[in-house]
Each structure stands twice: as C-alpha cells, then as structure tokens.
Design an enzyme around this catalytic site. Structure first.
Site, PDB file in Angstrom:
ATOM      1  N   CYS A  61      51.353  96.834  29.628  1.00 29.51           N
ATOM      2  CA  CYS A  61      52.304  97.861  30.078  1.00 29.51           C
ATOM      3  C   CYS A  61      51.586  98.988  30.815  1.00 29.51           C
ATOM      4  O   CYS A  61      51.999  99.408  31.889  1.00 29.51           O
ATOM      5  CB  CYS A  61      53.041  98.486  28.895  1.00 29.51           C
ATOM      6  SG  CYS A  61      53.759  97.312  27.755  1.00 29.51           S
ATOM      7  N   ASP A  62      50.523  99.498  30.218  1.00 36.40           N
ATOM      8  CA  ASP A  62      49.943 100.756  30.699  1.00 36.40           C
ATOM      9  C   ASP A  62      48.565 100.632  31.343  1.00 36.40           C
ATOM     10  O   ASP A  62      48.087 101.587  31.950  1.00 36.40           O
ATOM     11  CB  ASP A  62      49.865 101.756  29.530  1.00 36.40           C
ATOM     12  CG  ASP A  62      51.246 102.068  28.972  1.00 36.40           C
ATOM     13  OD1 ASP A  62      52.218 101.990  29.749  1.00 36.40           O
ATOM     14  OD2 ASP A  62      51.354 102.379  27.778  1.00 36.40           O
ATOM     15  N   CYS A  66      49.883  99.258  24.446  1.00 33.13           N
ATOM     16  CA  CYS A  66      50.181  98.033  25.197  1.00 33.13           C
ATOM     17  C   CYS A  66      49.382  97.997  26.499  1.00 33.13           C
ATOM     18  O   CYS A  66      49.643  98.785  27.415  1.00 33.13           O
ATOM     19  CB  CYS A  66      51.690  97.979  25.481  1.00 33.13           C
ATOM     20  SG  CYS A  66      52.175  96.598  26.529  1.00 33.13           S
TER      21      CYS A  66
HETATM   22  C1  LIG Z   1      55.095 102.974  24.609  1.00 40.86           C
HETATM   23  C2  LIG Z   1      55.522 101.609  25.077  1.00 40.86           C
HETATM   24  C3  LIG Z   1      55.440 101.290  26.411  1.00 40.86           C
HETATM   25  C4  LIG Z   1      55.844 100.037  26.861  1.00 40.86           C
HETATM   26  N1  LIG Z   1      55.792  99.779  28.184  1.00 40.86           N
HETATM   27  C5  LIG Z   1      56.262  98.599  28.651  1.00 40.86           C
HETATM   28  C6  LIG Z   1      56.268  98.328  30.048  1.00 40.86           C
HETATM   29  O1  LIG Z   1      55.838  99.154  30.864  1.00 40.86           O
HETATM   30  N2  LIG Z   1      56.763  97.121  30.460  1.00 40.86           N
HETATM   31  C7  LIG Z   1      57.230  96.178  29.572  1.00 40.86           C
HETATM   32  O2  LIG Z   1      57.711  95.135  30.012  1.00 40.86           O
HETATM   33  N3  LIG Z   1      57.206  96.404  28.241  1.00 40.86           N
HETATM   34  C8  LIG Z   1      56.738  97.587  27.761  1.00 40.86           C
HETATM   35  N4  LIG Z   1      56.691  97.815  26.414  1.00 40.86           N
HETATM   36  C9  LIG Z   1      57.108  96.733  25.504  1.00 40.86           C
HETATM   37  C10 LIG Z   1      58.640  96.624  25.481  1.00 40.86           C
HETATM   38  O3  LIG Z   1      59.198  97.917  25.332  1.00 40.86           O
HETATM   39  C11 LIG Z   1      59.107  95.713  24.356  1.00 40.86           C
HETATM   40  O4  LIG Z   1      58.430  94.465  24.428  1.00 40.86           O
HETATM   41  C12 LIG Z   1      60.604  95.435  24.434  1.00 40.86           C
HETATM   42  O5  LIG Z   1      61.317  96.621  24.679  1.00 40.86           O
HETATM   43  C13 LIG Z   1      61.080  94.804  23.141  1.00 40.86           C
HETATM   44  O6  LIG Z   1      62.477  94.744  23.123  1.00 40.86           O
HETATM   45  P1  LIG Z   1      63.241  94.296  21.793  1.00 40.86           P
HETATM   46  O7  LIG Z   1      64.692  94.368  22.127  1.00 40.86           O
HETATM   47  O8  LIG Z   1      62.698  93.046  21.264  1.00 40.86           O
HETATM   48  O9  LIG Z   1      62.875  95.387  20.701  1.00 40.86           O
HETATM   49  P2  LIG Z   1      63.190  96.955  20.670  1.00 40.86           P
HETATM   50  O10 LIG Z   1      63.317  97.523  22.011  1.00 40.86           O
HETATM   51  O11 LIG Z   1      62.171  97.519  19.742  1.00 40.86           O
HETATM   52  O12 LIG Z   1      64.628  97.030  19.982  1.00 40.86           O
HETATM   53  C14 LIG Z   1      64.828  96.753  18.634  1.00 40.86           C
HETATM   54  C15 LIG Z   1      65.920  97.686  18.131  1.00 40.86           C
HETATM   55  O13 LIG Z   1      66.343  97.266  16.829  1.00 40.86           O
HETATM   56  C16 LIG Z   1      66.643  98.416  16.069  1.00 40.86           C
HETATM   57  N5  LIG Z   1      66.601  98.061  14.652  1.00 40.86           N
HETATM   58  C17 LIG Z   1      65.521  97.636  13.937  1.00 40.86           C
HETATM   59  N6  LIG Z   1      65.880  97.412  12.653  1.00 40.86           N
HETATM   60  C18 LIG Z   1      67.212  97.692  12.564  1.00 40.86           C
HETATM   61  C19 LIG Z   1      68.153  97.676  11.498  1.00 40.86           C
HETATM   62  N7  LIG Z   1      67.814  97.326  10.242  1.00 40.86           N
HETATM   63  N8  LIG Z   1      69.441  98.035  11.748  1.00 40.86           N
HETATM   64  C20 LIG Z   1      69.812  98.383  12.994  1.00 40.86           C
HETATM   65  N9  LIG Z   1      68.953  98.444  14.048  1.00 40.86           N
HETATM   66  C21 LIG Z   1      67.677  98.094  13.830  1.00 40.86           C
HETATM   67  C22 LIG Z   1      65.546  99.389  16.487  1.00 40.86           C
HETATM   68  O14 LIG Z   1      65.920 100.727  16.189  1.00 40.86           O
HETATM   69  C23 LIG Z   1      65.431  99.125  17.978  1.00 40.86           C
HETATM   70  O15 LIG Z   1      66.258  99.989  18.732  1.00 40.86           O
HETATM   71  C24 LIG Z   1      56.309  99.064  25.937  1.00 40.86           C
HETATM   72  C25 LIG Z   1      56.378  99.379  24.578  1.00 40.86           C
HETATM   73  C26 LIG Z   1      56.000 100.634  24.148  1.00 40.86           C
HETATM   74  C27 LIG Z   1      56.117 100.971  22.680  1.00 40.86           C
END
Ligand SMILES: Cc1cc2nc3c(=O)[nH]c(=O)nc-3n(C[C@H](O)[C@H](O)[C@H](O)COP(=O)(O)OP(=O)(O)OC[C@H]3O[C@@H](n4cnc5c(N)ncnc54)[C@H](O)[C@@H]3O)c2cc1C
Length: 310
Positions: free
Chosen positions: A136-137, A133
């Site tokens: 992010c980084d 990302c």
């Molecule tokens: C290494 C890294 C660094 C990042 N750094 C930043 C940063 O510095 N700043 C920033 O703003 N963003 C950052 N991001 C991006 C940010 O983390 C994401 O955009 C954000 O967290 C997405 O949130 P979400 O709730 O949509 O998804 P997620 O956080 O991915 O949550 C989805 C959840 O659903 C669960 N799930 C999926 N399928 C199922 C199922 N069938 N049954 C039950 N549970 C399920 C998963 O296990 C997961 O816990 C980073 C991402 C990564 C990978």
C-alpha cells in the site's frame, strides 16, 4: 426476529461490494457494521493502486463505496456489533448488541487488524510515516530510508518489496535469525541496500510532523542508537477478526484466517467469507472487492436456485 435474504457482517471493501451485488440481484440484503461503514479503506491516507482512481483519499473511496451500496438498496446498520452466530441450520441466526436476525445465507467480511508494537510514537505517526502495509505505502518512500520491524515472512516480503523502491532499507529483529522461508532470506542477503539490526528492538519512533528517526535498543546489552529514517513499516503479523465465525464452527487456518474455496464458500453451506478475514494470500482493497462480489453471486445461486445446493 427480522428475516433477510442475505446478511453481511462488516461494511468494508468486501462487505460493501457483496452488498452491491446482493441488492442488485434482488436479494433483501443487510450489512451490519460495528463502527461507521467504510472499513480499513478509510484508514489509508491516500490510495494509489485501486484501478480507476490514480490517487484518492482512503476516506473518499470508502464514502463512495458506502453511497454506492446504499444506492443499490443494500441496508446498512451502522454502530451495531455482531455478537454471536448460529450457522448450522437452514436459517442462519445473527445476534447483535441490539437484536437478532435470520437469513438463509451469511457472508463474513469482518476484516483483520494489524498487530501493533506499542512503542512511543507508533500511534502518533500512524499514516505520517508509520505504516503496516508495504504494497500500500511502499511507493510513497521512493528514494528514502525505511525501517522494517519484524523477522517473519511478512517482514521479509515487505523488505524485499521496499528494497526495490527505497534508497536504504533497515530491518530490526529481536532474534539473530529470521523466522522466514529460506528463499526470502537469501534474497534479502543479496540486496545491497538492506541492513539488518539483529538482536535489536525498536524502542521509540520520533519525528515532528512526520517520522524522522527511530531509536533501536540492543536486547542483549541494552545499548541504544538513533537511526535516521523517513518511514517505519511494522510487520509483526495480522489477526483476522474471525473469533465469532470460529465459535460457530467455521473452519480456519492456524492463525485464524477463514478457509475458503474458489467461490468463497466456507465449510458450512450458505456461509461465505470475503476479504482480509480469509486465507486469500493478498490483502488489498481490489482483492477484497473481488472476493465480496464472488461471495454475493455464490450466495445468490445458493438462495435462489435450489438445484444449486445439491
Ligand atoms: C493504513 C492502511 C492503508 C492501506 N492502504 C491500502 C492501499 O493503499 N491500497 C489497498 O489496496 N489496500 C490498502 N490497505 C489494505 C485494505 O484497506 C484492506 O485489504 C481492505 O480494505 C480489506 O477490506 P475488508 O472488507 O476485508 O476488511 P475491512 O475494510 O477491515 O472491513 C471489515 C469491517 O468489518 C467490521 N466488523 C468486524 N467485526 C465486526 C462485528 N463483530 N460486527 C460488525 N462489524 C464488524 C469492521 O468494523 C470493519 O469495518 C490498507 C490498510 C491499512 C490499514
């Protein structure tokens, strides 16, 4: 079968924010998470762009969100995987590897996963120079040398973003032209600190504690070369975790991102989606939070105000 007002799939930034707003609105709210709660926020070594927290460990920010959701009364079932959905009727049925639940409204907040390139060193140096990302980084690589892997729109956007921060950006792409919008390609060509290695692939990422170099391999001649870099940004695409939703009739774009309207509604009444699983153009913690909030408030209106459904 247990009955809830609101069921949220995924306890990441979007799901936990939806949980906070759902529970605070008085909805009996269940969040189902297949792993430990927190989502990909916990994968970020340090987060520097989430308003109110100038610098915080990703794991700490995730823990705070989980604690906050629990405090408001949202119930989190962790280590429970949603295995299928039946969303067509008034009562939505959510099946898991343990049991099944029903609720009038469901929020899909299951996130996405970055595609990996599966080369030596990728896993070892993830978070220690290997990133997926740019927004992010990228700022951690101010004045440094960075390699971007990929040739599509996301690789080009990341290259442009990082070229404003890093001293030198290299791009490695298997083909001899980008598969990206022309405007991005033209912008890249105008950057003095970007060099593209066409017809090359990354063969290995090397380092000691952090990344120090990458091995590139010419796909035509097989010749290899060593490139000194401080970071590698893998930009070969992202896959939304939307298979269950798609199987249940939720409309997605090509590539699998769930189509949502401005209120996070999907094509199925009572079914919402939020965060990285959607076709929202930005994938950040802040945007996932905002979408989760909107989805929960919209679900609240759908559940509690019958006139709203008309
Ligand atoms: C290494 C890294 C660094 C990042 N750094 C930043 C940063 O510095 N700043 C920033 O703003 N963003 C950052 N991001 C991006 C940010 O983390 C994401 O955009 C954000 O967290 C997405 O949130 P979400 O709730 O949509 O998804 P997620 O956080 O991915 O949550 C989805 C959840 O659903 C669960 N799930 C999926 N399928 C199922 C199922 N069938 N049954 C039950 N549970 C399920 C998963 O296990 C997961 O816990 C980073 C991402 C990564 C990978």
């Amino acid at each position: 079968m247990e009955t809830w007002d609101l069921i949220i799939i995924g306890a990441g930034a979007a799901g936990l924010s939806a949980g906070i707003y759902g529970a605070r609105s008085g909805l009996k709210t269940l969040i189902i998470e297949e792993k430990f709660p927190g989502g990909t926020t916990g994968d970020a070594p340090i987060v520097e762009n989430y308003p109110g927290f100038p610098s915080i460990l990703g794991s700490e920010l995730a823990e705070k969100k989980v604690a906050h959701a629990k405090k408001t009364g949202a119930v989190i079932h962790e280590l429970e995987e949603v295995t299928s959905l039946d969303l067509k009727g008034e009562k939505k049925i959510v099946k898991t590897n343990r049991t099944e639940y029903k609720a009038p409204a469901v929020i899909i907040a299951s996130g996405a996963h970055y595609r990996e390139i599966n080369v030596k060193g990728e896993k070892e140096f993830r978070g220690r120079g290997v990133s997926y990302c740019g927004v992010c980084d990228g700022p951690f690589f101010k004045g440094k040398r960075v390699l971007v892997v990929g040739g599509g729109n996301s690789a080009c956007i990341t290259t442009l973003y990082i070229s404003g921060l890093a001293a030198q950006v290299y791009v490695v792409h298997r083909k001899e032209t980008f598969r990206a919008e022309n405007a991005y390609v033209k912008d890249i060509e105008s950057k003095g600190n970007v060099k593209v290695f066409w017809n090359n692939e990354i063969a290995e990422i090397k380092g000691d504690k952090i990344v120090t170099s990458a091995t590139l391999k010419d796909v035509k001649t097989g010749e290899t070369q060593e490139l000194a870099v401080d970071g590698v940004f893998v930009q070969v695409g992202e896959s939304p975790n939307s298979q269950l939703a798609q199987a249940a009739g939720v409309e997605t774009e090509e590539g699998g991102c769930i189509k949502i309207d401005i209120n996070q509604r999907t094509n199925i009444p009572g079914v919402y989606a939020a965060g990285d699983v959607t076709n929202h153009p930005v994938r950040q913690i802040g945007t996932a939070v905002g979408q989760g909030i909107t989805a929960a408030l919209e679900a609240y209106s759908y559940i509690r105000r019958p006139y709203y459904r008309k």
